[in-house]
Design an enzyme around this catalytic site. Structure first.
Site, PDB file in Angstrom:
ATOM      1  N   ARG A 244       7.158  69.081   8.753  1.00 33.00           N
ATOM      2  CA  ARG A 244       5.960  68.104   8.964  1.00 33.00           C
ATOM      3  C   ARG A 244       5.531  68.022   7.832  1.00 33.00           C
ATOM      4  NH1 ARG A 244       3.152  71.393  13.708  1.00 33.00           N
ATOM      5  NH2 ARG A 244       3.233  72.932  12.021  1.00 33.00           N
TER       6      ARG A 244
ATOM      7  N   ARG B 285       0.903  66.984  10.018  1.00 29.25           N
ATOM      8  CA  ARG B 285       0.279  68.047  10.831  1.00 29.25           C
ATOM      9  C   ARG B 285      -0.966  68.032   9.757  1.00 29.25           C
ATOM     10  NH1 ARG B 285      -3.043  71.657  11.918  1.00 29.25           N
ATOM     11  NH2 ARG B 285      -2.188  73.494  13.177  1.00 29.25           N
TER      12      ARG B 285
ATOM     13  N   GLU C  66      -3.428  73.949  21.840  1.00 28.56           N
ATOM     14  CA  GLU C  66      -2.341  73.189  22.359  1.00 28.56           C
ATOM     15  C   GLU C  66      -2.115  72.335  23.596  1.00 28.56           C
ATOM     16  OE1 GLU C  66       0.556  73.225  20.717  1.00 28.56           O
ATOM     17  OE2 GLU C  66       0.239  74.834  19.302  1.00 28.56           O
TER      18      GLU C  66
END
Length: 194
Positions: free
Chosen positions: A137, A85, A93
């Site tokens: 992540r 990330r 999104e």
């Protein structure tokens, strides 16, 4: 060093059968096997090490795929797939399971990230205070080159490039704030150009 623990009975059989030359051969083969094993493990450990350039520690990885504008899947030196990330910024999104949260701007950011990167490309991860988030992540600044220079951040760091080119907004995710002020400046400049 289990290879160096020679089985005495086995040596006795070899000595009987082949004499002293056989014993020497077994000892040399055992030592050579240990040496090769140690050498190979030290080489793989060295390849896992983070290196430093211009005072910034980087971990080289290989791009496997782009998930969306601010998330990548890479392969590290252990040949493990890692979801990364990008930090210090946020894109809208585009692949959220709740389709209503996905936006056209998110799709544009995702397409832009895909246009900047190439599958198989070597990227360089720089970490801040936290290395992972609650979703497991890896959190990183992603450099496009190992010749990093904070003066070239808008062209050589993917996080900054997305902000500078208007596909992302600068966003602080405390305590990972190393480049927050630079990213905010890039966002202001991008907004002024519109």
């Amino acid at each position: 060093m289990s290879r160096q623990k020679l089985n005495v009975k086995k040596l006795a059989k070899v000595k009987k059968r082949y004499g002293l030359i056989g014993v020497i051969f077994v000892i040399v083969a055992t030592l050579a096997g240990s040496y090769v094993e140690d050498y190979l493990s030290s080489r793989s450990a060295a390849s896992l090490q983070v290196f430093e350039t211009n005072g910034i520690e980087l971990e080289p990885v290989i791009l496997k795929r782009v998930v969306d504008g601010d998330t990548l899947v890479v392969t590290n030196a252990n040949r493990e797939e890692v979801r990364v990330r990008l930090i210090g910024m946020d894109t809208p999104e585009s692949v959220h399971p709740d389709q209503e949260k996905n936006t056209e701007a998110g799709e544009l950011a995702s397409q832009y990230t895909k246009s900047v990167l190439t599958v198989g490309q070597t990227l360089y991860l720089e970490y801040d205070v936290q290395k992972t988030d609650r979703y497991h992540r890896v959190l990183a600044y992603v450099w496009l080159t190992d010749d990093v220079n904070p003066d070239d951040i808008a062209t050589n760091m993917l996080n900054a490039k997305l902000v500078a080119d208007g596909y992302a907004v600068a966003k602080e995710f405390k305590p990972n704030v190393k480049y927050s002020s630079l990213l905010k400046q890039l966002e202001s400049a991008a907004n002024n150009e519109r």
